[in-house]
Design a protein around this motif. Structure first.
Motif, short mmCIF file in Angstrom:
data_model
loop_
_atom_site.label_atom_id
_atom_site.label_comp_id
_atom_site.label_asym_id
_atom_site.label_seq_id
_atom_site.Cartn_x
_atom_site.Cartn_y
_atom_site.Cartn_z
N VAL A 1 1.44 4.52 0.42
CA VAL A 1 0.40 5.32 1.05
C VAL A 1 0.23 6.65 0.31
O VAL A 1 -0.90 7.10 0.04
N THR A 2 1.35 7.28 -0.02
CA THR A 2 1.28 8.55 -0.76
C THR A 2 0.63 8.36 -2.12
O THR A 2 -0.22 9.16 -2.55
N LEU A 3 1.03 7.30 -2.82
CA LEU A 3 0.47 7.04 -4.15
C LEU A 3 -1.03 6.80 -4.08
O LEU A 3 -1.80 7.34 -4.90
N VAL A 4 -1.47 5.99 -3.12
CA VAL A 4 -2.91 5.74 -2.97
C VAL A 4 -3.65 7.04 -2.71
O VAL A 4 -4.71 7.31 -3.29
N GLY A 5 -3.10 7.86 -1.82
CA GLY A 5 -3.75 9.13 -1.52
C GLY A 5 -3.83 10.04 -2.72
O GLY A 5 -4.88 10.65 -2.99
N VAL A 6 -2.75 10.14 -3.49
CA VAL A 6 -2.74 11.00 -4.68
C VAL A 6 -3.71 10.47 -5.73
O VAL A 6 -4.45 11.24 -6.37
N LEU A 7 -3.73 9.16 -5.94
CA LEU A 7 -4.65 8.59 -6.91
C LEU A 7 -6.11 8.81 -6.50
O LEU A 7 -6.95 9.14 -7.34
N CYS A 8 -6.39 8.64 -5.22
CA CYS A 8 -7.76 8.90 -4.75
C CYS A 8 -8.13 10.37 -4.94
O CYS A 8 -9.25 10.69 -5.36
N ALA A 9 -7.19 11.26 -4.64
CA ALA A 9 -7.45 12.69 -4.83
C ALA A 9 -7.69 13.00 -6.30
O ALA A 9 -8.62 13.75 -6.64
N GLY A 10 -6.88 12.43 -7.18
CA GLY A 10 -7.04 12.67 -8.61
C GLY A 10 -8.38 12.18 -9.13
O GLY A 10 -9.06 12.87 -9.91
N TYR A 11 -8.77 10.99 -8.69
CA TYR A 11 -10.03 10.44 -9.17
C TYR A 11 -11.22 11.22 -8.60
O TYR A 11 -12.19 11.51 -9.32
N ALA A 12 -11.14 11.59 -7.33
CA ALA A 12 -12.26 12.30 -6.70
C ALA A 12 -12.48 13.67 -7.32
O ALA A 12 -13.63 14.17 -7.34
#
Length: 478
Positions: free
Chosen positions: A230-241
Motif C-alpha cells: 500500500v505504501t509503495l503504491v501510494g509513493v509511486l502514484c505520488a511520484g508519477y502525479a
C-alpha cells in the motif's frame, strides 16, 4: 457518483449470508443492553467503543436489531467518505482527480470490508475524511469557525475510536511540508491541542483496560507485505502525479503538489506511529487506521488523472480519440481483477470467524445434559448473540453472567471450582480457537485443558470458520 457507488457496494450482500463475526457480535449484544448497563460496562471494558455503543443502542431502538441495522451506519459512512474524497480531490487538483479518487476509494478491498462491518471504523474514517476536507478549507480561508469545525470533527472521531487522533500528526506534517504561513500553523496547533485534550479522558480510561487487547501481536509477514504494498503504491502514484511536465500548467501542478502533501502523510504517518508504538506494546491492526485508505484513493486519483492527460497529449489524433476506450477497458480490467475479492468480502470467509456457524454447530452437537466450556473465556462472545443455540446447556465456568457483572464475557469461577464443576458432568462441549493458536496461561484456562485431557476423551471435533467445537465425554460414554 462515488458516493452512489460506495452506497451500492455497501448494500450489496450486506447480510453476509446472515452471519456475524465476533466483533460484530459484541456490538450486537452490548447495544441491546440498557443505557445504564452500557454505562456500567464501560467502567470495566470497551470504553474506547462507548460512544459507538450508545449510538447503536439508539439506532436499534428505532430501526430494530437486524443485521441490516447493525451494518447500515458503516455503509452510509463509507458513502460519505467517498463523497468527501471526491470533494477534496476536486478542491485541490480538479474534478477528474476527485471523481477518480472517489471511485477508487469505493473499490478498495479494505474499504469494502469495513463498509459492511458492525463496528465504528467506517464512521471514524468518514469523520477523518471530513476533518481533512475542513483542514484544506481552513488553510485556504482561515477563520475561527472553520478551525472550530475541524477540531470538533477530530474530537468526534476520537471519541468513536481514540486512534483517530493519529491523523493529527499527518495533518501537521502536511502544513509543514506545504510551508504554510504562521497564522494557519498556529490555528492548527491550537485546534489539534484542544482535540487531544478533549479525547484524553477516553484515552486514559481505555489505557486501564488495555488487557482486553493483549492478544494483539506484532504484524505477521502477510500484514507487513500489505503495509509495504500500500505504501509503495501510494509513493509511486505520488511520484508519477508530481513528475515535472512542461505542458502542465503552474496552477494545476500546484494543486497536485498540495494533494500529494496532504495525502502522503495521511497514508504513512498514522500507520508508522502505531507500528512504532507497537515496539513497546503491540497494538497495530489495519482497521485502526482505515482512514489511511482515504489518502491512497486521492493519490490514485491524481496519478490516473495525470495518465489521462498524458494520453491526450499524443501527436496522433486517432490515439487521442481512443483514450476513453483504452481507459474504460483498463477500468473494466481493474474491476474484473477485484471481483474475486469483492465477492469474497460478502461471505463469512472474509472474517476471522463465523459466530453464527459456531453457535449452530453447538446446537447440533450438544445434548441438554451436556456442559459447555469456553476456552479461553473470551470466546463466550460466540454464544451471546445466539442464546437459543445454547439453551439448556450448563456454562461450567461461568460464575456471573456478562450483563449482571457489567462485563463483556462474564466472570468465571476460580480454577479449583472449575475443576469440581467439570468433574460433575459426563459430556462437555468445548469451544476453542483453531489449532495452532497460543493457549492462555491463566490457572482458570489451564485447569480446563488439564481436566479434559486427563479425564475425558474426544468424541467428535468439528472445525468451523475461526474456531472449533469439540464434544468430550467420559471414556465409554461417547
Amino acid at each position: 457518483m462515488p458516493a452512489l457507488l460506495a452506497l451500492l457496494m455497501g448494500l450489496w450482500g450486506i447480510r453476509r449470508e446472515n452471519t456475524m463475526w465476533r466483533d460484530e457480535s459484541v456490538t450486537y449484544q452490548v447495544a441491546r443492553r440498557s443505557l445504564s448497563e452500557i454505562w456500567h460496562l464501560l467502567g470495566n471494558a470497551d470504553a474506547v467503543h462507548g460512544l459507538y455503543y450508545f449510538l447503536m443502542h439508539a439506532l436499534f431502538a428505532v430501526g430494530g436489531d437486524s443485521l441490516v441495522t447493525l451494518r447500515l451506519p458503516s455503509v452510509l459512512a463509507t458513502s460519505v467518505s467517498a463523497f468527501l474524497v471526491a470533494a477534496t480531490g476536486n478542491r485541490l487538483a480538479g474534478p477528474r482527480t476527485g471523481l477518480i479518487g472517489g471511485l477508487a476509494f469505493a473499490l478498495l478491498p479494505m474499504v469494502q470490508m469495513y463498509a459492511q462491518e458492525g463496528r465504528s471504523y467506517a464512521m471514524v474514517c468518514a469523520l477523518i475524511a471530513l476533518s481533512t476536507y475542513l483542514l484544506v478549507g481552513a488553510v485556504d480561508h482561515s477563520s475561527r469557525r472553520r478551525w472550530a469545525a475541524y477540531a470538533l470533527t477530530v474530537v468526534a472521531a476520537g471519541w468513536l475510536h481514540e486512534f483517530a487522533v493519529l491523523a493529527l500528526p499527518a495533518h501537521g506534517l502536511t502544513l509543514y511540508l506545504s510551508r504554510s504561513p504562521r497564522a494557519p500553523m498556529r490555528s492548527w496547533a491550537v485546534a489539534a491541542g484542544l482535540s487531544v485534550v478533549a479525547v484524553a479522558p477516553l484515552a486514559l480510561r481505555s489505557t486501564g483496560q488495555s488487557g482486553q487487547v493483549s492478544w494483539i501481536g506484532w504484524p505477521h509477514p502477510g500484514e507487513w507485505l500489505v503495509i509495504a504494498a500500500v505504501t509503495l503504491v501510494g509513493v509511486l502514484c505520488a511520484g508519477y502525479a508530481t513528475k515535472p511536465e512542461p505542458a502542465t500548467g503552474t496552477r494545476a501542478r500546484a494543486g497536485v503538489l498540495r494533494l500529494v502533501r496532504l495525502a502522503l502523510p495521511l497514508l504513512i504517518a498514522p500507520t508508522a506511529t502505531l507500528l512504532l508504538a507497537s515496539l513497546h506494546d503491540p497494538m497495530y491492526l489495519d482497521r485502526y487506521v482505515l482512514y489511511s485508505q482515504l489518502a491512497l484513493a486521492l493519490l490514485v486519483g491524481a496519478a490516473v488523472d495525470r495518465l489521462w492527460d498524458a494520453a491526450g497529449r499524443t501527436a496522433r489524433p486517432a490515439v487521442s480519440r481512443s483514450r476513453a476506450v483504452l481507459f474504460g477497458a483498463a477500468a473494466t480490467g481493474v474491476v474484473v481483477a477485484l471481483l474475486p475479492v469483492t465477492l469474497q468480502m460478502r461471505t463469512p470467509d472474509s472474517r476471522k470467524d463465523d459466530v453464527t456457524a459456531i453457535a449452530a454447530q453447538v446446537r447440533t452437537m450438544a445434548s441438554d445434559d451436556a456442559g459447555v466450556l469456553f476456552m479461553p473465556a473470551r470466546r463466550r462472545e460466540w454464544a451471546l448473540s445466539y442464546p437459543d443455540d445454547f439453551r439448556g446447556l450448563t456454562d461450567l465456568a461461568l460464575r456471573r453472567a456478562p450483563r449482571a457483572g457489567n462485563t463483556l464475557e462474564g466472570t468465571e469461577f476460580s480454577a479449583g471450582r472449575i475443576r469440581v464443576r467439570l468433574r460433575a458432568f459426563d459430556r462437555i462441549v468445548a469451544l476453542t480457537d483453531p489449532p495452532g493458536q497460543p493457549e492462555d496461561a491463566f490457572p482458570e484456562e489451564a485447569v480446563k485443558r488439564d481436566v479434559l485431557r486427563q479425564e475425558f476423551v474426544v468424541c467428535r471435533r468439528v472445525l468451523v470458520k475461526g474456531g472449533q467445537v469439540t464434544l468430550y465425554a467420559r471414556p465409554g460414554r461417547c
